[in-house]
Design a protein around this motif. Structure first.
Motif, PDB file in Angstrom:
ATOM      1  N   UNK A 222       1.758  14.248   3.618  1.00  0.00           N
ATOM      2  CA  UNK A 222       1.096  13.264   2.760  1.00  0.00           C
ATOM      3  C   UNK A 222       1.140  11.864   3.373  1.00  0.00           C
ATOM      4  N   UNK A 223       1.639  11.754   4.596  1.00  0.00           N
ATOM      5  CA  UNK A 223       1.759  10.439   5.236  1.00  0.00           C
ATOM      6  C   UNK A 223       0.422   9.717   5.293  1.00  0.00           C
ATOM      7  N   UNK A 224       0.482   8.421   5.052  1.00  0.00           N
ATOM      8  CA  UNK A 224      -0.703   7.580   5.220  1.00  0.00           C
ATOM      9  C   UNK A 224      -0.945   7.359   6.714  1.00  0.00           C
ATOM     10  N   UNK A 225      -2.174   7.625   7.150  1.00  0.00           N
ATOM     11  CA  UNK A 225      -2.570   7.404   8.543  1.00  0.00           C
ATOM     12  C   UNK A 225      -3.523   6.221   8.572  1.00  0.00           C
ATOM     13  N   UNK A 226      -3.149   5.186   9.316  1.00  0.00           N
ATOM     14  CA  UNK A 226      -3.967   3.969   9.419  1.00  0.00           C
ATOM     15  C   UNK A 226      -4.517   3.847  10.828  1.00  0.00           C
ATOM     16  N   UNK A 227      -5.753   3.372  10.917  1.00  0.00           N
ATOM     17  CA  UNK A 227      -6.322   3.035  12.217  1.00  0.00           C
ATOM     18  C   UNK A 227      -6.729   1.573  12.204  1.00  0.00           C
ATOM     19  N   UNK A 228      -6.238   0.825  13.200  1.00  0.00           N
ATOM     20  CA  UNK A 228      -6.646  -0.560  13.415  1.00  0.00           C
ATOM     21  C   UNK A 228      -7.631  -0.556  14.574  1.00  0.00           C
TER      22      UNK A 228
ATOM     23  N   UNK B 202      -3.614   3.923  -1.655  1.00  0.00           N
ATOM     24  CA  UNK B 202      -4.740   4.008  -0.730  1.00  0.00           C
ATOM     25  C   UNK B 202      -4.915   5.457  -0.276  1.00  0.00           C
ATOM     26  N   UNK B 203      -6.167   5.854  -0.092  1.00  0.00           N
ATOM     27  CA  UNK B 203      -6.486   7.206   0.371  1.00  0.00           C
ATOM     28  C   UNK B 203      -7.614   7.126   1.382  1.00  0.00           C
ATOM     29  N   UNK B 204      -7.951   8.284   1.951  1.00  0.00           N
ATOM     30  CA  UNK B 204      -8.986   8.339   2.988  1.00  0.00           C
ATOM     31  C   UNK B 204     -10.276   7.692   2.499  1.00  0.00           C
ATOM     32  N   UNK B 205     -10.835   6.844   3.356  1.00  0.00           N
ATOM     33  CA  UNK B 205     -12.054   6.129   3.028  1.00  0.00           C
ATOM     34  C   UNK B 205     -11.831   4.680   2.656  1.00  0.00           C
ATOM     35  N   UNK B 206     -10.593   4.316   2.237  1.00  0.00           N
ATOM     36  CA  UNK B 206     -10.307   2.902   1.968  1.00  0.00           C
ATOM     37  C   UNK B 206     -10.378   2.111   3.274  1.00  0.00           C
ATOM     38  N   UNK B 207     -10.916   0.898   3.161  1.00  0.00           N
ATOM     39  CA  UNK B 207     -11.197   0.119   4.375  1.00  0.00           C
ATOM     40  C   UNK B 207     -11.027  -1.356   4.074  1.00  0.00           C
ATOM     41  N   UNK B 208     -10.424  -2.078   4.989  1.00  0.00           N
ATOM     42  CA  UNK B 208     -10.284  -3.525   4.909  1.00  0.00           C
ATOM     43  C   UNK B 208     -10.656  -4.128   6.252  1.00  0.00           C
ATOM     44  N   UNK B 209     -11.149  -5.350   6.211  1.00  0.00           N
ATOM     45  CA  UNK B 209     -11.366  -6.124   7.428  1.00  0.00           C
ATOM     46  C   UNK B 209     -10.418  -7.315   7.368  1.00  0.00           C
ATOM     47  N   UNK B 210      -9.458  -7.337   8.294  1.00  0.00           N
ATOM     48  CA  UNK B 210      -8.467  -8.406   8.350  1.00  0.00           C
ATOM     49  C   UNK B 210      -8.623  -9.145   9.667  1.00  0.00           C
TER      50      UNK B 210
ATOM     51  N   UNK C 243      -7.239   6.866   7.241  1.00  0.00           N
ATOM     52  CA  UNK C 243      -7.785   8.148   7.690  1.00  0.00           C
ATOM     53  C   UNK C 243      -7.184   9.336   6.926  1.00  0.00           C
ATOM     54  N   UNK C 244      -6.075   9.115   6.260  1.00  0.00           N
ATOM     55  CA  UNK C 244      -5.400  10.166   5.510  1.00  0.00           C
ATOM     56  C   UNK C 244      -4.417   9.472   4.590  1.00  0.00           C
ATOM     57  N   UNK C 245      -4.117   9.982   3.395  1.00  0.00           N
ATOM     58  CA  UNK C 245      -4.423  11.304   2.840  1.00  0.00           C
ATOM     59  C   UNK C 245      -5.695  11.284   1.990  1.00  0.00           C
ATOM     60  N   UNK C 246      -6.138  12.456   1.600  1.00  0.00           N
ATOM     61  CA  UNK C 246      -7.218  12.573   0.633  1.00  0.00           C
ATOM     62  C   UNK C 246      -6.677  12.286  -0.766  1.00  0.00           C
ATOM     63  N   UNK C 247      -7.591  12.081  -1.710  1.00  0.00           N
ATOM     64  CA  UNK C 247      -7.173  11.900  -3.096  1.00  0.00           C
ATOM     65  C   UNK C 247      -6.475  13.178  -3.561  1.00  0.00           C
ATOM     66  N   UNK C 248      -5.262  13.073  -4.101  1.00  0.00           N
ATOM     67  CA  UNK C 248      -4.525  14.297  -4.473  1.00  0.00           C
ATOM     68  C   UNK C 248      -5.163  15.005  -5.666  1.00  0.00           C
ATOM     69  N   UNK C 249      -5.079  16.325  -5.661  1.00  0.00           N
ATOM     70  CA  UNK C 249      -5.599  17.091  -6.790  1.00  0.00           C
ATOM     71  C   UNK C 249      -4.469  17.661  -7.644  1.00  0.00           C
TER      72      UNK C 249
ATOM     73  N   UNK D  87       0.847  -1.191   0.000  1.00  0.00           N
ATOM     74  CA  UNK D  87       0.000   0.000   0.000  1.00  0.00           C
ATOM     75  C   UNK D  87       0.881   1.239   0.000  1.00  0.00           C
ATOM     76  N   UNK D  88       0.591   2.127  -0.921  1.00  0.00           N
ATOM     77  CA  UNK D  88       1.241   3.431  -0.975  1.00  0.00           C
ATOM     78  C   UNK D  88       0.155   4.494  -0.916  1.00  0.00           C
ATOM     79  N   UNK D  89       0.461   5.620  -0.265  1.00  0.00           N
ATOM     80  CA  UNK D  89      -0.509   6.709  -0.213  1.00  0.00           C
ATOM     81  C   UNK D  89      -0.480   7.508  -1.503  1.00  0.00           C
ATOM     82  N   UNK D  90      -0.092   8.765  -1.418  1.00  0.00           N
ATOM     83  CA  UNK D  90      -0.027   9.619  -2.602  1.00  0.00           C
ATOM     84  C   UNK D  90       1.249   9.305  -3.375  1.00  0.00           C
ATOM     85  N   UNK D  91       1.151   8.960  -4.649  1.00  0.00           N
ATOM     86  CA  UNK D  91       2.359   8.650  -5.422  1.00  0.00           C
ATOM     87  C   UNK D  91       3.184   9.902  -5.684  1.00  0.00           C
TER      88      UNK D  91
END
Length: 850
Positions: free
Chosen positions: A728-734, A696-704, A712-718, A668-672
């Motif tokens: 631009x760090x990817x923030x994950x919540x487990x 992966x960006x905000x809103x992506x979700x998996x159940x493991x 939780x972050x980042x948003x889709x880049x514009x 998984x990579x956040x903003x390329x």
């Protein structure tokens, strides 16, 4: 008993190992035991009790070895240099505190050191590496470089100017002893590297520090390993212009240095002209100079099990000894003069290549052999091997755990044990030669199987076949490389032709390693085996050898050895661990100044978030040397997921090695960041091992395994990013039941404000503190919003960024969080059943909450 030297040698080796791991042996008790055992040995000799005599002698040498080793370890671990360093560091901190300045980094101190080079300087990607025996330390004045004014250049040397020294602000020198490895940075290092030769006395201002250490399960203690090799501190010199050559080495050392430098230049001109890589390989084989070897060659040869052929070892000494014997026989000169000449040449060659356990062992054995021929005495090879091992350990007790010592003596022992068996085989000479090489390779692999697993975390069977090509190619490369050196003095074109032969042999040596690419199952990494498995394996091997003539004992011993080998190689326990234990485990790995978190979900699914890393120019691979051992110790054979928060080196620097070894199913990579080469190369590595690369960006979700993993972050880049950014760090919540684990990367205040309302409350929350505890993050509002019970700071010891900032630590503590730090607690492991959690630091600190 023909190998009578084995009795004291085994006792001495065993005692040295005991003394190293239990150094607090009372000296009076040891001396008393020696006296008692000496009396017992005399009585057994008078009474002609051979068994009791052997037991008393072996026990006496065991006690003596333990005393020697314990004393050597105490001196190596806390030499005077280390004590002076501790005093300097305390003085700097106290002075900074008194002046109201920011306190210096812990475990560092500026000093001007004087010492003698232990080996020639080696070029590195960042400058040059100097290894010294330090004999005096001076504390600098206001500037660590003040001492640079105390020197002037005089012809080919730089000499101390007493008048200038008197004007400098240096204090009185403190006589010390201890080893130091200093890195001279900057472009000037390459210009002066030829001046920094073994035996010369140098003086330089150095920023001293303790060696790096990583407190993680499965990771060896690199600081102690360096201490066993005679290095207690490391340091940095800002420029090659600050390194002063105060005195030349002795005449013999200077002559040796000049010869080694000439050999290095000649090989580069005659072999390196055909291939720089081949020139580096031949230099490693002929004079032991491995500075020019690139990491890719070393890795490929290690995987193939043929790395030993490019290291100066017993094979090189044996070839040289064989060449001399053949030359003596050719001219009809096999008398005492020939034996003395051979001894002199071997000792001179060992001095030229700089020694080492394998060279010392082989040289001493050859000297013993030629000396025996000189006095017309012969000794069984096993007896000579035991005598040499005892001599080396008696003079260097800590070498008993040196990997080079263990590997060289283990391989030699295996060959000497199999030779009598091979001599009973009735077969044609050529067939016997091939069968003998195969038998010797198999015997060596059998004897060294646990050693390879412990030292290299690697088991390889490729060497069984590749040694048939690698050893002849090494022989050709060595002979041709040696021939190049004198030939270049009289006929340059002939030297180039011989150099081409050496190049072909060196290139062929590297090409043999390609077998592993076509048959990767021949080599694989393993976790270091348990002590019980190693003891059972060697006990079974010894029993099988001793009781080979008794079929029932032989079958039982061979079966036990096979089972122990299967446990070491196949690691059946990993299949149990891979099923999970119904709990969520998160380990924040101590990777120094960086981030890496390993997650095992309740049913065994695995996720690695970041992989730490150092500067791209550093030769120390955090992924291979720190993160991978943690994963192996956890029983991981293949990762399911790897998440990269962003592309900073301290987050992805170790990822390439991890991706190659553990072949994740998805990355998984956040903003390329398209222009960023390290991420592009990492993506290529991931695709090569069959991993899927996802952004992966905000809103992506998996159940493991019933655990919710949310981005939780980042948003889709514009807009397309041109550089890596912390925000631009990817923030994950487990999130699992009542427990939330928040992994924040290096986000700053602006991103924290957007997350405060986006992250739902949780009864129990663990947070990985953003950006290593920097003031750019962890605002009081953010901390109150997420309400953590536990805060983990991933930070390096003695880092120069001031992380973590005390104010940030106070913010988390004021909010009621228990703060753990990887620099003081080591690896921090969080275990939870979803309703309660326990937190354990590698150093033993614990915390529990529900």
């Amino acid at each position: 008993m023909r190998a009578v030297a084995a009795v004291p040698a085994v006792g001495l080796l065993a005692g040295s190992a005991i003394g190293l791991f239990a150094p607090e042996i009372p000296i009076p008790l040891g001396i008393a035991l020696l006296i008692v055992l000496a009396i017992a040995a005399v009585w057994a000799h008078v009474a002609t009790r051979a068994v009791l005599l052997a037991a008393a002698v072996g026990s006496a040498f065991l006690v003596g070895g333990a005393l020697l080793s314990a004393d050597a370890w105490r001196e190596a671990w806390r030499p005077p240099l280390r004590a002076v360093f501790d005093d300097l560091a305390r003085e700097e901190r106290a002075q900074a505190q008194a002046e109201g300045r920011r306190q210096p980094v812990d475990e560092e101190a500026a000093a001007i050191v004087t010492g003698v080079l232990r080996s020639d300087a080696a070029l590195t990607p960042t400058g040059a590496s100097l290894s010294l025996n330090v004999d005096s330390v001076r504390r600098p004045g206001p500037s660590a470089s003040a001492g640079a004014t105390a020197y002037r250049r005089s012809d080919a040397r730089r000499r101390w100017d007493p008048a200038s020294e008197a004007r400098s602000s240096l204090t009185t020198p403190s006589p010390v002893s201890g080893g130091l490895v200093a890195t001279v940075v900057g472009s000037l290092a390459a210009e002066h590297v030829d001046e920094w030769r073994a035996g010369r006395r140098l003086r330089m201002p150095v920023q001293l520090r303790r060696p790096s250490r990583y407190l993680d399960p499965g990771v060896p203690d690199y600081e102690r390993a360096l201490a066993r090799r005679g290095t207690t501190l490391v340091g940095t010199v800002k420029s090659g212009a600050l390194v002063e050559v105060l005195a030349a080495a002795g005449r013999v050392d200077e002559a040796t240095d000049r010869l080694r430098a000439y050999a290095r230049r000649t090989i580069a001109r005659a072999v390196g002209v055909w291939s720089v890589r081949s020139g580096a390989i031949v230099a490693a084989i002929v004079i032991g100079d491995r500075a020019g070897l690139d990491q890719d060659v070393q890795r490929r040869l290690q995987e193939a099990g043929t790395y030993h052929v490019i290291a100066i070892s017993g094979g090189n000494i044996a070839i040289l000894a064989g060449l001399m014997l053949a030359a003596f026989r050719l001219v009809g000169m096999l008398g005492r003069a020939a034996m003395v000449s051979a001894i002199v040449v071997l000792i001179a060659y060992a001095r030229l290549v700089g020694g080492g356990s394998s060279v010392d062992r082989a040289t001493l054995m050859a000297v013993v052999y030629f000396a025996g021929r000189f006095v017309d005495q012969r000794s069984p090879p096993l007896n000579a091997l035991a005598f040499v091992a005892a001599c080396l350990v008696a003079t260097q007790p800590l070498s008993v755990v040196d990997p080079a010592f263990i590997l060289t003596f283990g391989a030699t022992l295996a060959i000497l044990l199999i030779v009598p068996v091979m001599q009973t085989w009735a077969m044609p000479r050529r067939v016997a030669l091939i069968a003998g090489m195969l038998a010797a390779s198999i015997a060596t692999e059998v004897v060294l199987l646990p050693v390879g697993a412990i030292v290299f975390s690697r088991v390889t069977f490729a060497g069984l076949a590749l040694n048939f090509a690698a050893i002849p190619l090494m022989t050709v490369a060595q002979i041709a490389g040696m021939a190049v050196i004198p030939t270049a003095l009289v006929w340059r074109r002939a030297a180039l032709a011989i150099g081409y032969v050496a190049h072909i042999a060196a290139a062929g040596l590297v090409r043999t390693a390609d077998l592993v690419r076509f048959a990767p199952a021949l080599t694989f990494r393993v976790a270091p085996p348990t002590v019980a498995a190693v003891v059972i394996y060697y006990a079974a091997i010894a029993s099988a050898w001793l009781y080979w003539r008794w079929p029932s004992w032989r079958r039982a011993a061979v079966t036990m050895a096979a089972l122990a080998a299967i446990w070491i190689v196949a690691e059946p326990w990993t299949f149990v661990v891979a099923r999970g234990d119904g709990r969520l485990h998160v380990t924040f790995v101590d990777v120094g100044q960086g981030d890496a978190a390993f997650v095992r979900f309740p049913r065994g699914t695995t996720l690695l978030v970041d992989a730490g890393g150092l500067s791209p120019l550093s030769a120390f691979d955090i992924g291979d040397r720190v993160v991978a051992p943690v994963l192996r110790a956890a029983g991981v054979r293949r990762l399911d997921f790897v998440a990269l928060t962003h592309g900073d080196p301290d987050h992805i620097g170790g990822a390439p090695s991890v991706v190659r070894e553990f072949r994740p199913r998805e990355v998984w990579e956040g903003i390329p960041v398209p222009p960023f080469e390290p991420l592009r190369a990492l993506r290529a590595d991931a695709l090569e091992v069959g991993a899927r690369w996802s952004n992966v960006t905000r809103g992506n979700h998996r159940v493991l395994d019933e655990v919710d993993v949310s981005v939780r972050h980042p948003d889709v880049p514009d807009w397309e990013r041109q550089r890596v950014r912390n925000d631009d760090s990817t923030v994950l919540e487990l999130r699992w039941r009542d427990v939330s684990v928040l992994l924040t990367g290096d986000i700053g205040r602006a991103i924290e404000r957007t997350l405060m309302s986006a992250i739902p409350a949780a009864p129990i929350r663990v947070v990985k503190v953003p950006h290593h505890g920097s003031l750019t993050s962890s605002t009081p509002e953010f901390i109150r919003a997420i309400a953590p019970r536990v805060a983990v700071i991933s930070v390096g010891r003695a880092n120069h960024f001031g992380h973590p900032v005390p104010e940030v630590i106070d913010r988390y503590r004021d909010a009621g969080a228990e703060v753990f730090r990887t620099d003081t607690d080591g690896a921090v492991t969080v275990d939870t059943d979803g309703h309660s959690l326990s937190v354990t630091g590698y150093t033993g600190r614990r915390f529990f909450t529900r």
